[in-house]
Design an enzyme around this catalytic site. Structure first.
Site, short mmCIF file in Angstrom:
data_model
loop_
_atom_site.label_atom_id
_atom_site.label_comp_id
_atom_site.label_asym_id
_atom_site.label_seq_id
_atom_site.Cartn_x
_atom_site.Cartn_y
_atom_site.Cartn_z
N LYS A 184 -9.54 -0.18 -6.09
CA LYS A 184 -9.62 0.40 -4.75
C LYS A 184 -10.94 1.12 -4.53
O LYS A 184 -11.36 1.94 -5.34
CB LYS A 184 -8.46 1.41 -4.60
N ASP A 203 1.27 2.69 3.54
CA ASP A 203 0.45 3.88 3.32
C ASP A 203 1.32 5.14 3.36
O ASP A 203 0.83 6.22 3.72
CB ASP A 203 -0.70 3.99 4.33
N HIS A 235 0.87 -1.20 0.00
CA HIS A 235 0.00 0.00 0.00
C HIS A 235 0.90 1.24 0.00
O HIS A 235 1.45 1.61 1.03
CB HIS A 235 -0.92 0.02 1.23
N HIS A 257 1.62 5.32 -1.71
CA HIS A 257 1.29 6.50 -2.52
C HIS A 257 2.59 7.08 -3.07
O HIS A 257 3.47 7.48 -2.31
CB HIS A 257 0.59 7.57 -1.67
N HIS A 294 -4.76 -0.52 5.75
CA HIS A 294 -4.35 0.29 6.92
C HIS A 294 -5.34 0.22 8.08
O HIS A 294 -5.91 1.22 8.49
CB HIS A 294 -4.08 1.74 6.53
N HIS A 339 -10.55 1.33 1.55
CA HIS A 339 -10.37 2.35 2.60
C HIS A 339 -11.61 2.24 3.47
O HIS A 339 -12.69 2.68 3.08
CB HIS A 339 -10.22 3.75 2.01
O1 DOR Z 1 -3.52 9.61 5.53
C1 DOR Z 1 -3.84 9.30 4.39
N1 DOR Z 1 -3.25 9.86 3.32
N2 DOR Z 1 -4.81 8.39 4.23
C2 DOR Z 1 -5.31 8.12 3.02
O2 DOR Z 1 -6.21 7.32 2.94
C3 DOR Z 1 -4.80 8.82 1.81
C4 DOR Z 1 -3.46 9.33 2.01
C5 DOR Z 1 -3.03 10.33 0.95
O3 DOR Z 1 -3.25 10.07 -0.23
O4 DOR Z 1 -2.44 11.37 1.31
ZN ZN Z 2 -3.39 5.06 1.40
#
Ligand code: DOR
Ligand code: ZN
Length: 343
Positions: free
Chosen positions: A99, A247, A15, A17, A174, A136
């Protein structure tokens, strides 16, 4: 494992980003230095809505990696009220999963799903084509307390989806509560969960007591100590339903230290060291490799990595910031001391 060294199969981040553009260029190298693969979240603006979007985004990521990198980005489709069974069928060869962001739940979720029934035809096709659903897990109704949103999501949405689609593989992403741990434990082998380093190492006191710590703010938000303890227990239990997903969610220092600070903890540069800390503190370091390097690949039906990494027992300090897209970014636990270091 010797007392001061541990060698692991190279881990994967299930997971992650990475963003796009300048932000992607700034952060991609960190995951590539540690992880074999990453499940890349699709909440860009605009999001990854089709096979073509996923292919273009994957090409952008590959171009942003260091020249000698073997890191493999695994792509994810972003589900919306408009996602049809055909969208799924067309994308099934280009993505590893799809997702569910409930609309309004978090960063770039405005195009997310407003009512779970709107994606039932798409879920039917995912079940048929064996495309896993990543979730999520928070409801967004304003009257539901932010600390209860995951538990209410389990009761109102996830229990129903798992009952209605018994053959659909689902990763409850998460997780932050004992409620989520208990739900996953009681569910079928099709249901697994990722756990972040911040939810293992921190609880809501670390965010709110003695002054607000915006760099510990993420969604789902940190919960109380008893939930943190349930997550540590799950992660270190050796149960293959629980595996690594950082995450890591980069936002600039300015966007975090703000009157309306963004949600997201940036852990990619030291992800495995952070998990090692949590497992070491729990006296369960010998369980780290299963959680970090085996259970995720097994759940997705992918091969475990062939490379190895080594951590050594040595106190060291996390950097205070990194360059980021024209500004700076503050990593999780900036300036603090960790006990294990990647060799
Ligand atoms: O804290 C988070 N940041 N939770 C999420 O679900 C998305 C993520 C983000 O993309 O910044
Ligand atoms: Zn995330």
């Amino acid at each position: 494992m010797q007392n001061n060294k541990i060698t692991l199969i190279q881990p994967d981040d299930w997971h992650l980003h990475l963003r796009s553009g300048a932000a992607l260029k700034a952060v991609a190298k960190f995951s590539a230095a540690q992880m074999g693969r990453g499940i890349i979240m699709p909440n860009l603006n605009p999001p990854v809505l089709s096979a073509a979007d996923a292919q273009a985004y994957q090409a952008e990521i590959l171009a942003a990696l260091p020249a000698d990198s073997t890191f493999e980005p695994l792509m994810v489709l972003y589900l919306t009220d408009q996602t049809t069974p055909k969208t799924i069928a067309d994308a099934a060869q280009s993505v590893t999963a799809a997702k569910l962001y409930p609309a309004g739940a978090t960063t770039n979720s405005a195009s997310g799903v407003s009512n779970i029934s709107n994606i039932y035809p798409a879920l039917e096709m995912m079940q048929k084509l064996a495309v896993p659903l990543l979730v999520h897990g928070e409801v967004t109704r304003p009257e539901v307390d932010i600390f209860d949103r995951e538990a209410v999501f389990i009761d109102e949405i996830l229990s129903k989806v798992t009952a209605d689609f018994p053959d659909l593989k689902i990763v409850f992403e998460h997780i932050t509560t004992k409620n989520a741990v208990d739900f996953v434990l009681a569910a079928s082998a099709k249901i697994a969960a990722t756990i972040t380093p911040q939810h293992l190492l921190k609880n809501r006191n670390d965010m709110l007591a003695g002054g607000i710590k915006p760099h510990n703010y993420c969604l789902p938000v940190l919960k109380r100590l008893s939930h943190q303890q349930a997550l540590i227990q799950a992660a270190t239990s050796g149960n293959p339903k629980f595996f690594l997903g950082t995450d890591s969610a980069p936002h600039s220092k300015n966007d975090k230290e703000s009157a309306c600070g963004c949600a997201g903890v940036f852990s990619a540069p030291y992800a495995i060291e952070l998990y090692a800390q949590a497992f070491f503190d729990a006296g369960e370091l010998d369980k780290l490799e299963d959680f970090a390097s085996k259970f995720g690949a097994d759940f997705y039906g992918l091969k475990q990595n062939s490379q190895r990494i080594t951590l050594q027992k040595q106190d060291w300090k996390v950097a205070t910031e990194f360059a980021f897209a024209g500004g700076v970014i503050v990593p999780f636990m900036a300036g603090q001391t960790l006990s294990w270091q990647l060799v």
